[in-house]
Scaffold this motif. Structure first.
Motif, PDB file in Angstrom:
ATOM      1  N   VAL A 114       0.837  -1.205   0.000  1.00  0.00           N
ATOM      2  CA  VAL A 114       0.000   0.000   0.000  1.00  0.00           C
ATOM      3  C   VAL A 114       0.869   1.251   0.000  1.00  0.00           C
ATOM      4  O   VAL A 114       0.628   2.200  -0.759  1.00  0.00           O
ATOM      5  N   SER A 118       1.231   4.028  -3.150  1.00  0.00           N
ATOM      6  CA  SER A 118       0.910   5.440  -2.919  1.00  0.00           C
ATOM      7  C   SER A 118       2.101   6.350  -3.184  1.00  0.00           C
ATOM      8  O   SER A 118       1.942   7.576  -3.246  1.00  0.00           O
ATOM      9  N   GLU A 146       4.042  -1.626  -6.899  1.00  0.00           N
ATOM     10  CA  GLU A 146       4.345  -2.395  -5.686  1.00  0.00           C
ATOM     11  C   GLU A 146       5.781  -2.894  -5.648  1.00  0.00           C
ATOM     12  O   GLU A 146       6.247  -3.359  -4.605  1.00  0.00           O
TER      13      GLU A 146
END
Length: 459
Positions: A114, A118, A146
């Motif tokens: 996550v 971001s 990721e």
């Protein structure tokens, strides 16, 4: 991420102990947590990765759980559980440790994914190589956030690159890599078959590693490689290998110096009687001046005075400074031949080590005359002076001593420097001692790489 992964093992063991809390002692739990942490670290489970997958790590997590359980039983055997035999709480503890390891690592990986997507923990990266492989990697990093690497530019100097539709800006040739990384604040770099000759690429990789950057390389024949090696990861269909960061850091260099001082001090005390006998024998054979002194080139090209037992007395100063080998010199007497054959003439260099002129292990120091000569004729010869010179080294224990190839020695010395570790030094010392104690039938030089000190053989 690495600190969190390090905490996973003791936390998992502690949670498992709570499940069977009436059957374990605190000390046994601490021992089990330590064992699990050590196994996980040895299995490379604490290192940050580009590809995060608990599924790939299940066998190593199972091993950590097993070792933690065995350690717990050795420290304090589990008792029965509610009338059940002792194996019941043991199996419960092992299963809980494994389950919590999987669960906690899954949580860490999810949070990391996550954060990477971001952009909060993503690292900017430069891809060196704008060919097919470099483009595939760049596009993979851009589409799969990721992985944690965000390409900000590419480096290459092949023809017509500017005409290509590159996914990120072209920053220049390989020679501009260092400036580009500094200007853009980039610490990570991926080498993916750039256009320049291999020599330029090797220089760029070496500089990046020495600058403590995180360096990834695409191995040749990467299509045939799996991900069994702990430093190799699969970015879509391209295998990349993370190079080990330079081991020459402040604390490791301090440990290396401590090892030098300790071994040199102990050796000088233990070998004092031997050195006294050798000094007397040399004095009787060659006359006054038992210790031979000669200028050598060491760390960063600085000169120092090297000591050794005299094998013979040179006719002139120039003879000792420029003669490569005297192994077949008729002036050598029985003592001189013996101390050279056994490398015992090198023992006074323990004083050089103690003084800090040299290390126990490193490239052998050379005389100024030959340094100038080899620096002009041998590629990367001067790179050997990045580290302290040594009494023995990687080249010497691989039989590159005496009248052997200088280019081979240079490659071995630079390999040693770029892959240095304290344990590697210890192995070289052990191999050197073994070679001195059990010389070959026609014993070569063990502690010497360079030409002779006097008019001596290659030292």
């Amino acid at each position: 991420m690495r600190p969190l992964l390090t905490l996973v093992d003791p936390v998992a063991v502690a949670l498992a102990a709570l499940v069977v809390r009436d059957h374990v002692s605190a000390m046994a739990v601490v021992a089990a947590a330590l064992a699990a942490t050590v196994v996980s670290r040895a299995g490379d489970l604490h290192r940050s990765r580009l590809v995060l997958s608990v599924l790939e790590e299940l066998p190593r997590l199972a091993l950590a759980s097993l070792v933690a359980t065995v350690t717990l039983l050795a420290a304090a055997p589990l008792g029965g559980l509610a009338g059940r035999p002792a194996w019941a709480p043991t199996a419960l503890f092992a299963g809980c440790v494994f389950g919590f390891l999987v669960l906690l690592r899954g949580v860490v990986y999810t949070v990391t994914h996550v954060a990477r997507r971001s952009g909060r923990t993503a690292h900017p990266v430069i891809v060196v190589g704008a060919g097919v492989v470099g483009r595939r990697l760049t596009e993979a990093f851009l589409s799969r956030r990721e992985y944690g690497l965000t390409p900000v530019g590419m480096i290459d100097c092949g023809p017509d690159l500017r005409a290509r539709d590159l996914p990120v800006p072209l920053l220049g040739g390989v020679g501009s890599l260092g400036d580009a990384m500094a200007d853009l604040g980039v610490n990570d770099v991926v080498f993916a078959f750039p256009g320049p000759p291999d020599g330029d690429t090797v220089d760029a990789v070496r500089h990046a590693v020495q600058s403590d950057h995180q360096v990834f390389v695409v191995p040749r024949f990467f299509e045939m490689m799996g991900v069994d090696h702990h430093r190799t990861e699969l970015i879509r269909d391209v295998a990349v290998t993370r190079l080990r960061r330079s081991g020459r850091r402040a604390h490791t260099l301090l440990l290396k110096r401590a090892l030098d001082l300790t071994v040199a001090s102990v050796a000088m005390v233990l070998l004092a009687p031997v050195m006294a006998v050798l000094a007397l024998a040399v004095r009787l054979e060659t006359g006054p001046g038992v210790i031979f002194r000669q200028t050598r080139i060491g760390l960063r090209g600085r000169s120092f005075t090297l000591f050794k037992f005299r094998s013979l007395r040179p006719a002139t100063h120039d003879e000792g400074a420029t003669t490569w080998s005297i192994d077949h010199d008729a002036r050598l007497g029985p003592v001189g031949r013996f101390i050279r054959r056994t490398s015992l003439d090198e023992l006074p260099q323990l004083v050089n080590v103690w003084r800090g002129d040299m290390s126990l292990v490193g490239p052998r120091p050379e005389r100024p005359h030959f340094v100038r000569e080899f620096s002009q004729s041998q590629e990367r010869y001067e790179d050997r002076h990045r580290v302290p010179t040594g009494m023995t080294g990687w080249a010497q224990v691989n039989d590159l001593r005496g009248d052997t190839s200088i280019s081979d020695r240079v490659r071995f010395d630079n390999y040693y420097i770029e892959n240095w570790s304290l344990w590697g030094d210890i192995k070289i010392i052990v191999r050197t001692v073994r070679a001195v104690i059990r010389p070959q039938s026609s014993p070569p030089r063990i502690l010497a790489l360079t030409p002779p000190e006097e008019p001596q053989r290659a030292a």
